[in-house]
Scaffold this active site. Structure first.
Site, short mmCIF file in Angstrom:
data_model
loop_
_atom_site.label_atom_id
_atom_site.label_comp_id
_atom_site.label_asym_id
_atom_site.label_seq_id
_atom_site.Cartn_x
_atom_site.Cartn_y
_atom_site.Cartn_z
N GLU A 139 12.50 -35.03 -51.78
CA GLU A 139 13.38 -34.49 -52.49
C GLU A 139 14.70 -36.04 -52.60
O GLU A 139 15.41 -35.13 -51.89
CB GLU A 139 14.25 -33.55 -51.56
N ASN A 182 6.97 -35.90 -52.40
CA ASN A 182 7.69 -34.46 -52.62
C ASN A 182 8.76 -33.93 -53.67
O ASN A 182 9.41 -34.74 -53.21
CB ASN A 182 6.98 -34.10 -51.48
N HIS A 217 8.18 -24.29 -57.59
CA HIS A 217 9.48 -22.99 -57.18
C HIS A 217 9.77 -22.58 -59.32
O HIS A 217 10.67 -23.46 -59.41
CB HIS A 217 10.42 -23.39 -56.50
N GLU A 246 4.66 -25.95 -52.90
CA GLU A 246 5.62 -25.04 -52.26
C GLU A 246 5.70 -23.70 -53.66
O GLU A 246 6.62 -23.68 -53.67
CB GLU A 246 6.98 -25.49 -52.35
N ASP A 248 5.73 -20.52 -55.59
CA ASP A 248 6.47 -19.32 -55.94
C ASP A 248 6.43 -19.25 -57.16
O ASP A 248 7.43 -19.61 -58.16
CB ASP A 248 7.07 -18.77 -54.58
C1 GLA Z 1 12.62 -27.12 -50.55
C2 GLA Z 1 12.06 -28.08 -49.49
C3 GLA Z 1 10.71 -26.19 -48.03
C4 GLA Z 1 11.78 -25.22 -48.23
C5 GLA Z 1 12.06 -24.40 -49.42
C6 GLA Z 1 12.79 -23.44 -49.16
O1 GLA Z 1 11.79 -26.87 -51.90
O2 GLA Z 1 11.01 -28.87 -49.60
O3 GLA Z 1 10.55 -27.65 -47.17
O4 GLA Z 1 12.65 -25.84 -47.30
O5 GLA Z 1 13.18 -25.88 -49.99
O6 GLA Z 1 12.48 -22.98 -48.19
#
Ligand code: GLA
Length: 337
Positions: A139, A182, A217, A246, A248
């Site tokens: 990030e 990422n 996300h 990640e 969801d």
């Molecule tokens: C970001 C991070 C993860 C996690 C999510 C929320 O996407 O990369 O490690 O903290 O937020 O759970």
């Protein structure tokens, strides 16, 4: 728990996808216990949800705390699971000591680089050979405005090349690990182009980077399949592998603050199943560049979205329900032939 639903055998999701990519789950010490059967059966890869982040592994300059991460790695070994490492350099969940001296003043570039190198080297050498890919930098790109990089102490103290250095140290520590950048909002055209520029710059300079992690996300209405496809194609055009890191699929849009639901509505369930079907169809199309698809959890019993962006609001973002049973979302991705 039975392995059948209405007389139908429940296939192992990772076996269904064995010719495509890893199917992964983020886990923590609690879910490794409470969701163990699901994790063992359906996932071929695991990621520590929080236990390998900087603050978890390195709370003080001369103190590393590996116990919990070690347990997750042991679980992986005992059960034949691959492991994604998450994450080495990030602006969040990073202990403040790394940026400051004994007088609480910010340290200089050289000091921070040395500390960064020691962290990366110590962590990666400990797990060398056990982790197939690492989120080296997480990030670093800003969501809005003209700048590419977000404000952070990494950036202000070291400068733009903190990212280059992180990848170089990581490559030295474990030359066999695939190294990833990422980020979230990775399919949003504006942010996608910034991530593209950042990574292109790294590739052009010969920085050892091998892939882009698309956090994914997502929700019932966004991003569009077209945006996701474009992001995958742009990133892959740099020669990068892609991992969905990640995933969801929230039943609420980001700005939806409603809190009265005690279970997902029929409409939410239908839409979510359609979305999962569409996402995985796309992933299968790009299986030559996508090497793993990790969910940020395993079942609806536990998700960080129960507290984000609205505190104490239940969400149901996965393909297994709160009782660990497969949802329609599961059948849409498991039964695709
Ligand atoms: C970001 C991070 C993860 C996690 C999510 C929320 O996407 O990369 O490690 O903290 O937020 O759970």
């Amino acid at each position: 728990m039975s392995d059948h639903k209405n007389g139908k055998e429940i296939p192992s999701l990772h076996k269904v996808y064995q010719d495509y990519f890893h199917i992964g789950a983020a886990v923590n010490p609690m879910t490794l216990n409470s969701e163990q059967e699901i994790i063992k059966k359906h996932f071929s890869s695991i990621t520590a949800e929080n236990e390998m982040k900087f603050e978890a592994l390195h709370p003080e300059e001369d103190r590393f705390t590996f116990e919990t991460a070690d347990k997750i790695l042991s679980f992986a070994k005992e059960n034949g699971k691959s492991v994604r490492g998450h994450t080495l350099v990030w602006h969040n969940q990073t202990s403040d000591w790394i940026f400051t001296d004994a007088n609480r003043k910010l340290v200089d570039r050289q000091t921070l680089l040395k500390r960064m190198e020691r962290h990366i080297t110590t962590v990666m050498e400990r797990y060398k050979g056990q982790i197939y890919s690492w989120d080296v930098v997480n990030e670093a790109v800003t969501d809005s405005g003209k700048n590419i990089l977000r404000d952070s102490k990494w950036l202000s103290i070291i400068g733009d090349d903190f990212i280059d250095k992180a990848f170089e140290y990581a490559h030295q520590a474990d030359p066999d690990a695939a190294l990833f950048y990422n980020d979230y909002n990775e399919s949003n055209p504006e942010k996608r182009d910034k991530i593209f520029k950042l990574v292109k710059g790294l590739v052009d300079k010969g920085v050892p980077i091998h892939g882009i992690g698309m956090q994914a996300h997502w929700n019932l209405t966004g991003p569009s399949y077209d945006e996701i496809r474009k992001a995958i194609e742009k990133y892959a055009s740099l020669g990068m592998k892609i991992q969905i890191t990640e995933m969801d699929v929230s039943v609420f849009n980001f700005n939806d603050k409603r809190t009265h639901f005690t279970e997902p509505t029929e409409e939410m369930k239908v839409l979510q199943a359609e979305r999962y079907q569409g996402f995985f169809k796309l992933f299968r199309e790009y299986a030559d560049v996508i090497t793993s698809v990790t969910f940020w959890g395993a079942t609806d019993e536990y998700t960080w979205l129960d507290n984000f962006p609205v505190k104490e609001r239940k969400n149901w973002p996965f393909v297994f329900d709160v009782n660990h049973m497969p949802k329609n979302s599961f059948w849409k991705i498991a039964d695709f032939n």
